[in-house]
Design an enzyme around this catalytic site. Structure first.
Site, PDB file in Angstrom:
ATOM      1  CE1 TYR A 187     -14.354   5.789   7.345  1.00 11.43           C
ATOM      2  CE2 TYR A 187     -14.809   5.124   4.682  1.00 11.43           C
ATOM      3  CZ  TYR A 187     -14.660   4.620   6.758  1.00 11.43           C
ATOM      4  OH  TYR A 187     -14.754   3.996   7.086  1.00 11.43           O
ATOM      5  CE  LYS A 242     -21.590   5.419  20.840  1.00  9.82           C
ATOM      6  NZ  LYS A 242     -21.642   3.960  22.072  1.00  9.82           N
ATOM      7  CG  ASP A 247     -21.902   0.876  21.942  1.00  4.16           C
ATOM      8  OD1 ASP A 247     -22.527   1.264  21.383  1.00  4.16           O
ATOM      9  OD2 ASP A 247     -21.407   1.625  22.332  1.00  4.16           O
ATOM     10  CG  ASP A 265     -15.163   0.785   6.198  1.00  2.00           C
ATOM     11  OD1 ASP A 265     -15.217  -0.771   4.915  1.00  2.00           O
ATOM     12  OD2 ASP A 265     -14.118   1.138   6.298  1.00  2.00           O
ATOM     13  CG  ASP A 289     -14.409  -5.756   6.632  1.00  2.00           C
ATOM     14  OD1 ASP A 289     -14.434  -5.495   5.784  1.00  2.00           O
ATOM     15  OD2 ASP A 289     -12.987  -5.622   7.078  1.00  2.00           O
TER      16      ASP A 289
HETATM   17  C1  IPM Z   1     -14.432  -0.697   1.582  1.00  2.00           C
HETATM   18  C2  IPM Z   1     -13.190  -0.786   1.380  1.00  2.00           C
HETATM   19  C3  IPM Z   1     -12.759   0.466   1.363  1.00  2.00           C
HETATM   20  C4  IPM Z   1     -13.734   1.758   2.303  1.00  2.00           C
HETATM   21  C5  IPM Z   1     -11.458   1.648   1.504  1.00  2.00           C
HETATM   22  C6  IPM Z   1     -10.852   0.921   0.459  1.00  2.00           C
HETATM   23  C7  IPM Z   1     -11.187   2.719   1.159  1.00  2.00           C
HETATM   24  O1  IPM Z   1     -12.774  -0.644   2.976  1.00  2.00           O
HETATM   25  O2  IPM Z   1     -14.516  -1.108   0.521  1.00  2.00           O
HETATM   26  O3  IPM Z   1     -15.280  -1.828   2.364  1.00  2.00           O
HETATM   27  O4  IPM Z   1     -13.608   2.012   3.399  1.00  2.00           O
HETATM   28  O5  IPM Z   1     -14.697   1.448   2.049  1.00  2.00           O
HETATM   29 MG    MG Z   2     -14.434  -1.921   4.074  1.00  2.00          MG
END
Ligand code: IPM
Ligand code: MG
Length: 366
Positions: free
Chosen positions: A143, A194, A226, A250, A254
């Protein structure tokens, strides 16, 4: 208690202002009840900052952030700003504030409240009792790596490129945080990489192995990303603490969020070395439901609880908030994302009010 008690509140975009308003109600109540002496200042980040200041993170906001003990953030981004160049999009402001304040340690606890076992898309027996802590490196990796950009290659074709790099010291500092967290929990740490393909993560694995002897009580394991994605949905309770780089963290967080019933339940803390930090829900700004009063405020309320625990050192106030959220869930009040049959549909502000009421009655009964 930290010396400086100023909290910078950045509601952000989309549902951000709605959910932050509920967390503020809760913080105001504990501020009073526990005589914390917190003061609050508001600022803009992301799209709202572009509208007001012309940039997603203004210098004056960054300066206030540096002078604050902690930051409470809603969420940033939305279709209104989607067409801007990526260098000035709302998300850049978020990445910039994380980087400027050196908030390298991102803690994302995925805990299933037992009342929500039916709200997960996974079978209740797979998720009940779930308690995972994802430790995501937040200021390095792909990032932030350079060079990056979109260029023309030798065939005259456009080509996008990014750089995935991690230095030993970056890996070591997040590794040590993760080991320390694991030593206070179930003492199992899984490092996700990875290393069968990417050099940056070959080094990641090496450094984790190098520091492991300093934490003999913690059992370290390694897993490819993975496989980790598969294991998270196959048998999530095998994990205690997971440590990984920025991008994998990230993505995996999720996935872990859905185990808890909804991403609307997942809080986060982003910490600097000195314990100062920014606290925000893991979910985004959900522009599609903004302004409807249907957003789940719990992730933000629970982020405020993490702020009290990690930066302000008042764990009793954090415990009180977390217990109150549990009792509101006991009452059956639900936003649409966590609704299941037999429950009562409630608006964003009703959930915030209910948490405050639970706090008040817990105080009254001592
Ligand atoms: C998170 C979000 C952010 C990230 C985005 C909005 C830049 O997805 O905090 O997980 O990728 O870190
Ligand atoms: Mg995120």
């Amino acid at each position: 208690m930290a010396k400086n008690k100023q909290i910078l509140v950045l509601p952000g975009d989309g549902i951000g202002p709605e959910i932050v308003a509920e967390a503020r109600k809760v913080l105001d109540k504990v501020n009073d009840a526990f005589s914390l002496g917190l003061s609050f200042v508001e600022g803009h980040l992301g799209g709202s900052a572009i509208d007001v200041h012309g940039v997603p993170l203004a210098d004056e906001t960054l300066n206030i952030a540096r002078d604050s003990a902690a930051i409470l953030l809603g969420a940033v981004g939305g279709p209104k700003w989607d067409d801007l160049d990526h260098s000035v999009r709302p998300e850049r402001g978020l990445l910039q504030i994380r980087s400027e304040l050196k908030l390298f340690a991102n803690l994302r606890p995925a805990v299933l409240y037992p009342q929500l076992a039916d709200a997960s898309t996974l079978k209740p027996e797979v998720v009940s009792g779930l308690d995972i802590l994802i430790v995501r490196e937040l200021t390095g990796g792909i990032y932030f790596g350079t060079p990056r950009g979109i260029r023309e290659n030798e065939n005259g074709e456009r080509e996008g490129f990014n750089t995935y790099s991690y230095s030993e010291s970056e890996i070591e500092r997040i590794g040590r945080i993760a080991f320390e967290m694991a030593s206070k929990r179930d003492k199992r740490l899984c490092s996700v990489d990875k290393a069968n393909v990417l050099e940056a993560t070959i080094l990641w694995r090496e450094v984790m192995d190098l520091i492991a002897p300093d934490y003999p009580e913690v059992e370290l394991s390694h897993m490819y990303v993975d496989n980790a994605a598969m294991q998270l949905v196959r048998e999530p309770k095998q994990f205690d603490v997971v440590v990984t780089g920025n991008m994998f963290g990230d993505i995996l967080s999720d996935a872990a969020a859905m185990l808890t019933g909804s991403i609307g339940m997942l809080p986060s803390a982003s910490l600097a070395k000195d314990g100062s930090g920014m606290y925000e829900p893991c979910h985004g700004s959900a522009p599609d439901i903004a302004g409807q009063g249907s957003a789940n405020p719990f992730a933000t309320i629970l982020s405020a609880a993490m702020m009290l625990r990690y930066t302000l050192n008042v764990p009793e106030a954090a415990d009180a908030i977390e217990a109150s959220v549990g009792r509101v869930l006991d009452q059956g009040l639900r936003t649409p994302d966590i609704y299941s049959e037999g429950c009562t549909k409630a608006a964003t502000s009703e959930l915030g009010d209910a948490v405050v009421e639970e706090l008040v009655s817990a105080m009254a009964s001592g």
